[in-house]
Scaffold this motif. Structure first.
Motif, PDB file in Angstrom:
ATOM      1  N   ILE A  84       0.983  -1.410   0.197  1.00 33.10           N
ATOM      2  CA  ILE A  84       0.242   0.063  -0.111  1.00 33.10           C
ATOM      3  C   ILE A  84       0.619   1.184   0.142  1.00 33.10           C
ATOM      4  O   ILE A  84       0.797   2.316  -0.807  1.00 33.10           O
ATOM      5  CB  ILE A  84      -1.037   0.000   1.485  1.00 33.10           C
ATOM      6  N   ARG A  85       1.994   1.234   0.893  1.00 35.28           N
ATOM      7  CA  ARG A  85       2.762   2.522   0.841  1.00 35.28           C
ATOM      8  C   ARG A  85       3.472   2.665  -0.443  1.00 35.28           C
ATOM      9  O   ARG A  85       3.380   3.726  -0.686  1.00 35.28           O
ATOM     10  CB  ARG A  85       3.928   2.307   2.041  1.00 35.28           C
ATOM     11  N   GLY A  86       3.935   1.788  -1.210  1.00 34.73           N
ATOM     12  CA  GLY A  86       4.705   1.578  -2.317  1.00 34.73           C
ATOM     13  C   GLY A  86       3.694   2.277  -3.401  1.00 34.73           C
ATOM     14  O   GLY A  86       3.914   3.221  -4.115  1.00 34.73           O
ATOM     15  N   ALA A  87       2.267   1.588  -3.326  1.00 36.10           N
ATOM     16  CA  ALA A  87       1.322   2.376  -4.437  1.00 36.10           C
ATOM     17  C   ALA A  87       1.115   3.827  -4.065  1.00 36.10           C
ATOM     18  O   ALA A  87       0.947   4.545  -5.128  1.00 36.10           O
ATOM     19  CB  ALA A  87       0.197   1.306  -4.306  1.00 36.10           C
ATOM     20  N   LYS A  88       0.809   3.991  -2.850  1.00 38.34           N
ATOM     21  CA  LYS A  88       0.555   5.566  -2.811  1.00 38.34           C
ATOM     22  C   LYS A  88       1.786   6.381  -3.029  1.00 38.34           C
ATOM     23  O   LYS A  88       1.345   7.504  -3.559  1.00 38.34           O
ATOM     24  CB  LYS A  88       0.455   5.652  -1.032  1.00 38.34           C
ATOM     25  N   GLU A  89       3.154   5.968  -2.692  1.00 37.75           N
ATOM     26  CA  GLU A  89       4.125   6.786  -3.288  1.00 37.75           C
ATOM     27  C   GLU A  89       4.087   6.872  -4.871  1.00 37.75           C
ATOM     28  O   GLU A  89       4.409   7.977  -5.257  1.00 37.75           O
ATOM     29  CB  GLU A  89       5.500   6.170  -2.917  1.00 37.75           C
ATOM     30  N   THR A  90       3.701   5.894  -5.210  1.00 38.24           N
ATOM     31  CA  THR A  90       3.862   5.838  -7.081  1.00 38.24           C
ATOM     32  C   THR A  90       2.859   6.724  -7.411  1.00 38.24           C
ATOM     33  O   THR A  90       3.206   7.878  -8.419  1.00 38.24           O
ATOM     34  CB  THR A  90       3.452   4.539  -7.498  1.00 38.24           C
ATOM     35  N   LEU A  91       1.474   6.641  -6.806  1.00 31.17           N
ATOM     36  CA  LEU A  91       0.434   7.768  -7.131  1.00 31.17           C
ATOM     37  C   LEU A  91       0.913   9.203  -6.893  1.00 31.17           C
ATOM     38  O   LEU A  91       0.665   9.945  -7.760  1.00 31.17           O
ATOM     39  CB  LEU A  91      -0.753   7.399  -6.298  1.00 31.17           C
ATOM     40  N   GLN A  92       1.430   9.556  -5.534  1.00 30.85           N
ATOM     41  CA  GLN A  92       1.884  10.667  -5.326  1.00 30.85           C
ATOM     42  C   GLN A  92       2.844  11.417  -6.263  1.00 30.85           C
ATOM     43  O   GLN A  92       2.837  12.522  -6.571  1.00 30.85           O
ATOM     44  CB  GLN A  92       2.201  10.578  -3.854  1.00 30.85           C
ATOM     45  N   ASN A  93       3.981  10.404  -6.533  1.00 37.22           N
ATOM     46  CA  ASN A  93       4.882  11.065  -7.537  1.00 37.22           C
ATOM     47  C   ASN A  93       4.245  11.438  -8.938  1.00 37.22           C
ATOM     48  O   ASN A  93       4.793  12.165  -9.621  1.00 37.22           O
ATOM     49  CB  ASN A  93       5.833  10.036  -7.933  1.00 37.22           C
ATOM     50  N   VAL A  94       3.245  10.412  -9.341  1.00 34.02           N
ATOM     51  CA  VAL A  94       2.615  10.644 -10.569  1.00 34.02           C
ATOM     52  C   VAL A  94       1.876  12.194 -10.579  1.00 34.02           C
ATOM     53  O   VAL A  94       1.845  12.953 -11.374  1.00 34.02           O
ATOM     54  CB  VAL A  94       1.805   9.740 -11.150  1.00 34.02           C
ATOM     55  N   GLU A  95       0.902  12.274  -9.558  1.00 39.56           N
ATOM     56  CA  GLU A  95       0.386  13.453  -9.530  1.00 39.56           C
ATOM     57  C   GLU A  95       1.202  14.650  -9.248  1.00 39.56           C
ATOM     58  O   GLU A  95       0.716  15.618  -9.625  1.00 39.56           O
ATOM     59  CB  GLU A  95      -0.615  13.126  -8.188  1.00 39.56           C
TER      60      GLU A  95
END
Length: 240
Positions: A46-57
């Motif tokens: 979950i943390r990794g997926a959130k970080e990826t999403l935050q980086n894209v945004e």
């Protein structure tokens, strides 16, 4: 089968069951640790997926800011071009505007790509959250099962020890002493084993004729090789 043999085998059943329960009890903390590691791995997903999403945004916001900045630059250049008198300067400004528009087009293409990445990142986060929820439910259920198992093990151990203590008084002290010594030294095998096809079923080596003959007569005999108590299942009982 002789009475001493029957008695010591009954005692051995108590001890083997107690040993099995002890092994099972010792593995519980390891299993709990394994489940917590699995849950932590799901949380890390979950943390990794959130970080990826935050980086894209963040990349989307930066790209949009760059586009806005370049559009503002074009407006300023266009305003300045109206006040330029030299043709060379005017042409340079037009070339700069065209280059800026090209750059804006590239950024807009990248923005579209980032929106696709954002959608994929959101889906990945949703899947990670589902995986975590499933893992959490499974861990909670298994932990509850382990709590029940611990209670059952403790209850059975208490009963076995009580019954064993009461039964032990019936066993010949000499046999009991030998048995306890072997039980303590061999944490995996059985102290008392039958003779099978003329061999000790613990170490699998052949029994000497003299030892075999004594065992057949019902004497308390130890294997010449491994020292485990051996008995002949076919020996005649000494009691009705």
């Amino acid at each position: 089968m002789r009475k001493w043999t029957s008695d010591i085998l009954t005692l051995q059943k108590f001890d083997m069951r107690l040993r099995d329960l002890e092994i099972k009890y010792r593995t519980i903390p390891q299993e709990k640790a394994r489940m917590k590691e699995e849950l932590e791995a799901a949380a890390a997903g979950i943390r990794g997926a959130k970080e990826t999403l935050q980086n894209v945004e963040r990349s989307i916001r930066e790209t949009q800011a760059d586009i806005a900045h370049l559009n503002e630059k074009i407006k300023k250049t266009q305003t300045q071009s109206t006040m330029v008198k030299k043709n060379t300067e005017y042409q340079a400004m037009l070339a700069d505007i065209e280059a800026t528009r090209t750059r804006i087009s590239e950024l807009e293409t990248r923005e579209i790509e980032l929106y696709d990445e954002q959608e994929n990142a959101r889906k990945a986060l949703l899947n990670a959250e589902k995986d975590y929820s499933a893992a959490e439910r499974a861990v909670k259920a298994e932990l509850a099962d382990f709590d029940t198992l611990v209670s059952e093990i403790k209850e059975e151990v208490l009963k076995l020890k009580h019954d064993k203590k009461r039964f032990t008084t019936q066993i010949d002290l000499n046999v009991l002493e030998i048995y306890k010594r072997i039980l303590e030294s061999d944490k995996k095998g059985k102290p008392v084993v039958p003779i099978v096809n003329g061999a000790c079923s613990n170490c699998l080596l052949k029994i000497t004729p003299q030892t075999l003959n004594a065992a057949r007569k019902g004497a308390v005999i130890q294997c010449d090789n491994c020292s485990h108590i051996i008995y002949d299942p076919e020996s005649q009982p000494d009691y009705e």
